[in-house]
Scaffold this motif. Structure first.
Motif, PDB file in Angstrom:
ATOM      1  N   VAL A   1       0.833  -1.207   0.000  1.00  0.00           N
ATOM      2  CA  VAL A   1       0.000   0.000   0.000  1.00  0.00           C
ATOM      3  C   VAL A   1       0.865   1.253   0.000  1.00  0.00           C
ATOM      4  O   VAL A   1       0.590   2.218  -0.733  1.00  0.00           O
ATOM      5  CB  VAL A   1      -0.955  -0.025   1.212  1.00  0.00           C
ATOM      6  CG1 VAL A   1      -1.602   1.344   1.416  1.00  0.00           C
ATOM      7  CG2 VAL A   1      -2.022  -1.085   1.013  1.00  0.00           C
ATOM      8  N   ILE A   2       1.935   1.265   0.802  1.00  0.00           N
ATOM      9  CA  ILE A   2       2.816   2.433   0.830  1.00  0.00           C
ATOM     10  C   ILE A   2       3.390   2.720  -0.558  1.00  0.00           C
ATOM     11  O   ILE A   2       3.335   3.856  -1.061  1.00  0.00           O
ATOM     12  CB  ILE A   2       3.951   2.235   1.848  1.00  0.00           C
ATOM     13  CG1 ILE A   2       3.401   2.155   3.271  1.00  0.00           C
ATOM     14  CG2 ILE A   2       4.977   3.380   1.746  1.00  0.00           C
ATOM     15  CD1 ILE A   2       4.426   1.716   4.302  1.00  0.00           C
ATOM     16  N   LEU A   3       3.933   1.692  -1.188  1.00  0.00           N
ATOM     17  CA  LEU A   3       4.588   1.905  -2.482  1.00  0.00           C
ATOM     18  C   LEU A   3       3.584   2.211  -3.585  1.00  0.00           C
ATOM     19  O   LEU A   3       3.846   3.052  -4.449  1.00  0.00           O
ATOM     20  CB  LEU A   3       5.431   0.684  -2.836  1.00  0.00           C
ATOM     21  CG  LEU A   3       6.568   0.358  -1.864  1.00  0.00           C
ATOM     22  CD1 LEU A   3       7.479  -0.722  -2.428  1.00  0.00           C
ATOM     23  CD2 LEU A   3       7.375   1.602  -1.524  1.00  0.00           C
ATOM     24  N   ASN A   4       2.447   1.513  -3.588  1.00  0.00           N
ATOM     25  CA  ASN A   4       1.431   1.818  -4.605  1.00  0.00           C
ATOM     26  C   ASN A   4       0.915   3.243  -4.451  1.00  0.00           C
ATOM     27  O   ASN A   4       0.685   3.947  -5.444  1.00  0.00           O
ATOM     28  CB  ASN A   4       0.271   0.830  -4.506  1.00  0.00           C
ATOM     29  CG  ASN A   4       0.526  -0.449  -5.275  1.00  0.00           C
ATOM     30  OD1 ASN A   4       1.671  -0.761  -5.609  1.00  0.00           O
ATOM     31  ND2 ASN A   4      -0.517  -1.209  -5.557  1.00  0.00           N
ATOM     32  N   ALA A   5       0.721   3.677  -3.214  1.00  0.00           N
ATOM     33  CA  ALA A   5       0.247   5.044  -2.991  1.00  0.00           C
ATOM     34  C   ALA A   5       1.237   6.054  -3.558  1.00  0.00           C
ATOM     35  O   ALA A   5       0.846   6.977  -4.303  1.00  0.00           O
ATOM     36  CB  ALA A   5       0.043   5.282  -1.503  1.00  0.00           C
ATOM     37  N   LEU A   6       2.512   5.865  -3.269  1.00  0.00           N
ATOM     38  CA  LEU A   6       3.534   6.809  -3.722  1.00  0.00           C
ATOM     39  C   LEU A   6       3.702   6.799  -5.233  1.00  0.00           C
ATOM     40  O   LEU A   6       4.162   7.787  -5.818  1.00  0.00           O
ATOM     41  CB  LEU A   6       4.866   6.493  -3.045  1.00  0.00           C
ATOM     42  CG  LEU A   6       4.893   6.681  -1.520  1.00  0.00           C
ATOM     43  CD1 LEU A   6       6.220   6.202  -0.950  1.00  0.00           C
ATOM     44  CD2 LEU A   6       4.656   8.143  -1.152  1.00  0.00           C
ATOM     45  N   ASN A   7       3.330   5.687  -5.867  1.00  0.00           N
ATOM     46  CA  ASN A   7       3.466   5.571  -7.319  1.00  0.00           C
ATOM     47  C   ASN A   7       2.149   5.742  -8.063  1.00  0.00           C
ATOM     48  O   ASN A   7       2.026   5.338  -9.219  1.00  0.00           O
ATOM     49  CB  ASN A   7       4.094   4.224  -7.662  1.00  0.00           C
ATOM     50  CG  ASN A   7       5.574   4.162  -7.316  1.00  0.00           C
ATOM     51  OD1 ASN A   7       6.416   4.720  -8.001  1.00  0.00           O
ATOM     52  ND2 ASN A   7       5.890   3.496  -6.201  1.00  0.00           N
ATOM     53  N   SER A   8       1.171   6.337  -7.375  1.00  0.00           N
ATOM     54  CA  SER A   8      -0.135   6.673  -7.982  1.00  0.00           C
ATOM     55  C   SER A   8      -0.841   5.451  -8.561  1.00  0.00           C
ATOM     56  O   SER A   8      -1.511   5.531  -9.598  1.00  0.00           O
ATOM     57  CB  SER A   8       0.045   7.738  -9.074  1.00  0.00           C
ATOM     58  OG  SER A   8       0.656   8.894  -8.554  1.00  0.00           O
ATOM     59  N   LYS A   9      -0.706   4.318  -7.878  1.00  0.00           N
ATOM     60  CA  LYS A   9      -1.348   3.081  -8.313  1.00  0.00           C
ATOM     61  C   LYS A   9      -2.517   2.751  -7.376  1.00  0.00           C
ATOM     62  O   LYS A   9      -2.593   3.258  -6.260  1.00  0.00           O
ATOM     63  CB  LYS A   9      -0.338   1.933  -8.300  1.00  0.00           C
ATOM     64  CG  LYS A   9       0.792   2.100  -9.307  1.00  0.00           C
ATOM     65  CD  LYS A   9       1.756   0.929  -9.219  1.00  0.00           C
ATOM     66  CE  LYS A   9       2.888   1.054 -10.233  1.00  0.00           C
ATOM     67  NZ  LYS A   9       3.831  -0.092 -10.148  1.00  0.00           N
ATOM     68  N   PRO A  10      -3.428   1.880  -7.818  1.00  0.00           N
ATOM     69  CA  PRO A  10      -4.533   1.475  -6.949  1.00  0.00           C
ATOM     70  C   PRO A  10      -4.027   0.796  -5.682  1.00  0.00           C
ATOM     71  O   PRO A  10      -2.989   0.120  -5.687  1.00  0.00           O
ATOM     72  CB  PRO A  10      -5.330   0.495  -7.817  1.00  0.00           C
ATOM     73  CG  PRO A  10      -4.966   0.835  -9.223  1.00  0.00           C
ATOM     74  CD  PRO A  10      -3.534   1.292  -9.173  1.00  0.00           C
TER      75      PRO A  10
END
Length: 352
Positions: A203-212
């Motif tokens: 979740v942390i990495l997806n959030a930072l990379n504008s992913k779901p």
């Protein structure tokens, strides 16, 4: 010195780093197979430290284990080595059977023969510490009491079934051969150096990379969350003072629904690293089809380890999750090294 298996993985790597931060602690022989979740970059700060001896190998390689035990004469083995991701066990259970059951068997066989060869205080003080999971206990309803050490085993996934089998082997080696073992069953760990297929780092990495931000089902699956540093301190206590043949549950006293964990991460990221458009990361939350056999709730009663050994977690979920997010924000080089092509292929297979 001590032998640590799986010491380049998430929990094992944190344990090795934590152990060697204390100057008086013995050296570590660190045995790791370096599968997808094993990462030598986690141990980069130990480069040049003579107390850290890394060996690339498999716990199922009996000849290698025998040689290491004879060469280094460890006074304890701490066994973290395991395949640990439920989703991967659903897609490919064979590797979980091979490592978690057969590998543990071979490790026990070698360790038993080594222990029998010891004499006097070396034999009396030797310990085999087996690190396991709360998932062996199965699933709880919302009103059930938390898992205690006497709860019946009811594993519901290939992963938890393989870990349950390994726990039974360890217990049998104690009762049949008198082999000096202790077992710990922990709740969901989180913290630095976590491979980003698990919920919190994903979740942390997806959030930072504008992913779901993918949420299984309705997101109401409840887990007890344990900061990995607290887990390491608990293992030290059990290894030092745990009663032979006993099991100790290690938990964080932090039951949270998955959706609440994700929303907390979004709120902290909104504060620490706001989106360019000023909107909340929570807008990236996406619900996906639930995985097969998804356990509804796990909860650990960690009262025994507190009563007998005086251990209690130092971190609350709020303090631990903020430290975790700050670590990921501060360590982009480690993240870039982990997020390989094979990892992206796995995410696509799992969540598309």
């Amino acid at each position: 010195m001590i032998l640590v298996t799986g010491g380049a993985g998430f929990i094992g790597g944190n344990f090795v780093l934590d152990w060697l931060k204390i100057p008086s602690n013995e050296a570590v022989i660190n045995l790791d197979k370096l599968t997808y979740a094993g990462n030598l970059a986690t141990l980069e700060s130990l480069e040049g430290d003579s107390r850290h001896i890394f060996v690339h190998g498999d716990i199922g390689d009996k000849d290698l284990i025998d040689r290491l035990l004879v060469q280094y004469q460890p006074r304890a083995i701490v066994n973290f080595a395991a395949e640990s991701h439920v989703d991967r066990s659903i897609h490919g259970p064979a590797e979980f059977i091979h490592t978690n059951i057969v590998g543990t068997f071979h490790l026990l066989e070698s360790a038993l023969a080594y222990w029998k060869s010891l004499e006097g205080s070396a034999k009396e003080q030797f310990r085999f510490h087996h690190v396991s999971t709360d998932e062996v206990y199965g699933s709880l309803s919302l009103t059930d009491p938390a898992f205690t050490e006497t709860h019946a085993y009811e594993p519901n996934s290939p992963y938890s079934a393989s870990k349950a089998a390994s726990d039974h082997l360890v217990r049998a080696w104690f009762h049949t051969y008198g082999f000096p073992v202790v077992t710990t069953n922990c709740s969901n760990n989180y913290g630095p150096y976590h491979f980003p297929e698990k919920l919190i780092p994903l979740v942390i990495l997806n959030a930072l990379n504008s992913k779901p931000l993918p949420i299984y089902g309705d997101g109401q699956q409840i887990r007890d969350w344990l900061f990995v540093g607290d887990h390491c301190s608990a293992i030290r206590e059990v290894l030092a003072r745990g009663k032979l043949g006993e099991t100790y549950n290690i938990g964080g006293w932090n039951e949270k629904a998955n959706i609440d964990v994700v929303r907390t991460i979004c709120t902290i990221l909104d504060e620490l690293k706001p989106r360019v458009d000023g909107r909340s990361y929570a807008e990236q939350i996406t619900y996906v089809t639930d995985r097969p056999g998804h356990d509804r709730r796990y909860a650990i009663d960690a009262g025994k380890i507190e009563r007998e050994l005086g251990w209690r977690p130092a971190e609350t979920f709020d303090s631990g999750i903020k430290k975790t997010i700050e670590w990921y924000l501060d360590n982009p080089a480690w993240i870039d090294g982990v997020v390989s092509g094979s990892y992206r292929d796995w995410l696509k297979k799992q969540y598309d």
